[in-house]
Motif scaffolding. Structure first.
Motif, PDB file in Angstrom:
ATOM      1  N   VAL A 270      -5.944  -6.172  -2.998  1.00 48.71           N
ATOM      2  CA  VAL A 270      -5.713  -7.309  -3.891  1.00 48.71           C
ATOM      3  C   VAL A 270      -5.209  -8.499  -3.081  1.00 48.71           C
ATOM      4  CG1 VAL A 270      -4.310  -8.183  -5.806  1.00 48.71           C
ATOM      5  CG2 VAL A 270      -5.239  -5.856  -5.896  1.00 48.71           C
ATOM      6  N   LYS A 271      -5.765  -9.669  -3.356  1.00 46.23           N
ATOM      7  CA  LYS A 271      -5.277 -10.891  -2.698  1.00 46.23           C
ATOM      8  C   LYS A 271      -4.134 -11.435  -3.561  1.00 46.23           C
ATOM      9  CE  LYS A 271      -6.939 -15.150  -0.473  1.00 46.23           C
ATOM     10  NZ  LYS A 271      -6.695 -14.730   0.919  1.00 46.23           N
ATOM     11  N   HIS A 272      -2.956 -10.890  -3.341  1.00 40.31           N
ATOM     12  CA  HIS A 272      -1.815 -11.223  -4.185  1.00 40.31           C
ATOM     13  C   HIS A 272      -0.893 -12.223  -3.498  1.00 40.31           C
ATOM     14  CE1 HIS A 272       0.593  -8.561  -1.635  1.00 40.31           C
ATOM     15  NE2 HIS A 272      -0.339  -7.640  -1.806  1.00 40.31           N
ATOM     16  N   VAL A 273       0.056 -12.751  -4.274  1.00 40.44           N
ATOM     17  CA  VAL A 273       0.935 -13.802  -3.757  1.00 40.44           C
ATOM     18  C   VAL A 273       2.147 -13.246  -3.019  1.00 40.44           C
ATOM     19  CG1 VAL A 273       0.204 -15.409  -5.552  1.00 40.44           C
ATOM     20  CG2 VAL A 273       2.256 -14.008  -5.912  1.00 40.44           C
ATOM     21  N   GLY A 274       2.266 -11.934  -2.904  1.00 44.09           N
ATOM     22  CA  GLY A 274       3.387 -11.323  -2.193  1.00 44.09           C
ATOM     23  C   GLY A 274       3.197 -11.424  -0.689  1.00 44.09           C
TER      24      GLY A 274
ATOM     25  N   ALA B  47     -10.152   0.515   7.618  1.00 46.35           N
ATOM     26  CA  ALA B  47      -8.724   0.582   7.329  1.00 46.35           C
ATOM     27  C   ALA B  47      -8.491  -0.052   5.964  1.00 46.35           C
ATOM     28  CB  ALA B  47      -7.924  -0.157   8.408  1.00 46.35           C
ATOM     29  N   PRO B  48      -7.314   0.160   5.362  1.00 46.49           N
ATOM     30  CA  PRO B  48      -7.003  -0.525   4.101  1.00 46.49           C
ATOM     31  C   PRO B  48      -6.819  -2.016   4.353  1.00 46.49           C
ATOM     32  CG  PRO B  48      -5.577   1.401   4.444  1.00 46.49           C
ATOM     33  CD  PRO B  48      -6.247   1.121   5.748  1.00 46.49           C
ATOM     34  N   VAL B  49      -7.806  -2.816   3.957  1.00 41.45           N
ATOM     35  CA  VAL B  49      -7.774  -4.261   4.196  1.00 41.45           C
ATOM     36  C   VAL B  49      -8.211  -5.004   2.946  1.00 41.45           C
ATOM     37  CG1 VAL B  49      -8.292  -3.970   6.651  1.00 41.45           C
ATOM     38  CG2 VAL B  49     -10.160  -4.400   5.040  1.00 41.45           C
ATOM     39  N   LEU B  50      -7.885  -6.281   2.911  1.00 40.93           N
ATOM     40  CA  LEU B  50      -8.417  -7.131   1.864  1.00 40.93           C
ATOM     41  C   LEU B  50      -9.923  -7.282   2.061  1.00 40.93           C
ATOM     42  CD1 LEU B  50      -7.731  -9.142  -0.510  1.00 40.93           C
ATOM     43  CD2 LEU B  50      -7.892 -10.921   1.237  1.00 40.93           C
ATOM     44  N   PRO B  51     -10.727  -7.034   1.031  1.00 46.55           N
ATOM     45  CA  PRO B  51     -12.176  -7.249   1.160  1.00 46.55           C
ATOM     46  C   PRO B  51     -12.491  -8.742   1.154  1.00 46.55           C
ATOM     47  CG  PRO B  51     -11.647  -6.505  -1.063  1.00 46.55           C
ATOM     48  CD  PRO B  51     -10.366  -6.467  -0.278  1.00 46.55           C
TER      49      PRO B  51
ATOM     50  N   MET C  90     -15.984 -12.101   5.297  1.00 50.82           N
ATOM     51  CA  MET C  90     -16.405 -10.838   5.897  1.00 50.82           C
ATOM     52  C   MET C  90     -17.580 -10.245   5.118  1.00 50.82           C
ATOM     53  SD  MET C  90     -14.178  -7.348   6.574  1.00 50.82           S
ATOM     54  CE  MET C  90     -13.909  -7.019   4.819  1.00 50.82           C
ATOM     55  N   ALA C  91     -17.492 -10.250   3.798  1.00 51.99           N
ATOM     56  CA  ALA C  91     -18.564  -9.683   2.981  1.00 51.99           C
ATOM     57  C   ALA C  91     -19.873 -10.435   3.175  1.00 51.99           C
ATOM     58  CB  ALA C  91     -18.153  -9.690   1.511  1.00 51.99           C
TER      59      ALA C  91
END
Length: 264
Positions: free
Chosen positions: A135-139, A189-193, A197-198
């Protein structure tokens, strides 16, 4: 116009509207580069991300037609290229009971875009794993703390390495490599998609494989990708240097720029 005003659901946003976002830091976003013609590469993928993340964070549907309208309204008259950021959050969110927040609002802000691609980047490996990496979150505390750590050490940004020793992604970008055979390698690896990149994966041959930090440093070239920078060469990871004019990286830059922009 050089400056812009942030809007919430299409209306000028107030400080009171923003306080819940600032004080709880609960929400998600996407940033998209608007080119000189008003087009956006990967606009459909950006909207799909917002819909997907809205369901994950708020359990709510998102009207992409409204999002498109608000973006068009915000970038109208703004000097281009520019970067439009869409942040989705609920102004009534409460830190003590976030489960009550289920009516996400759409905040759009616009800023000037830098040149593309920027100068090569010096990256420092930092142990870090993002919360909810899909998730592209604000944290952004952890990511920005890692970036600050790298910059205080004389580097430009941080390259994240997980507890398993595998390279994942950068501070606000995906990382890719060119192996000694000339093949593009994206870390498994666990990354933001990432949208950039896509798009590159759709238009170029590549493979996805686990990459240790040692393997990363032995690659023929390395690069960063996101919507603001396109494809940016890495000049170093820690003490390991990389060529910044590698032919495969140049081809990726050309391939990305050749992808047609979508109109909103």
């Amino acid at each position: 116009m050089l400056g812009g005003m942030a809007t919430l659901n299409g209306k000028p946003v107030s400080a009171d509207d923003l306080l819940p976002l600032a004080l709880t830091n609960l929400g998600h976003f996407t940033s998209m580069r608007v080119d000189e013609t008003g087009g956006i590469r990967g606009a459909t993928l950006h909207l799909e991300r917002l819909v997907r993340d809205c369901k994950a964070i708020w359990g709510a549907d998102l009207d992409t037609g409204r999002v498109r309208d608000f973006i068009r309204q915000s970038v109208e008259g703004y000097d281009r290229p520019c970067v439009a950021r869409v942040t989705v959050y609920d102004p009534k969110v409460d830190m003590g009971y976030p489960a009550a927040a289920d009516e996400p609002h759409i905040l759009v802000s616009v800023r000037e875009a830098g040149g593309m691609p920027p100068a090569p980047l010096r990256a420092m490996s930092v142990p870090y794993e993002r919360d909810l990496p899909e998730v592209k979150h604000v944290g952004l505390l952890g990511a920005l703390h890692a970036r600050r750590t790298a910059q205080l050490a004389g580097y430009g940004d941080a390259l994240f390495v997980g507890r398993d020793g595998l390279v994942s992604e950068g501070g606000t970008w995906n990382v890719g490599f060119v192996d000694q055979g000339g093949t593009i390698v994206w870390p498994q690896a666990p990354v933001l998609p990432g949208v950039t990149m896509a798009l590159l994966q759709q238009h170029t041959e590549h493979r996805v494989a686990p990459v240790t930090l040692g393997q990363a440093k032995s690659m023929a070239a390395a690069f960063a990708t996101n919507t603001s920078i396109g494809v940016r060469a890495l000049s170093t990871i820690d003490e390991a240097p990389f060529p910044t004019e590698h032919a495969a990286v140049r081809r990726l830059q050309e391939a990305y720029l050749s992808i047609p922009a979508e109109t909103l």
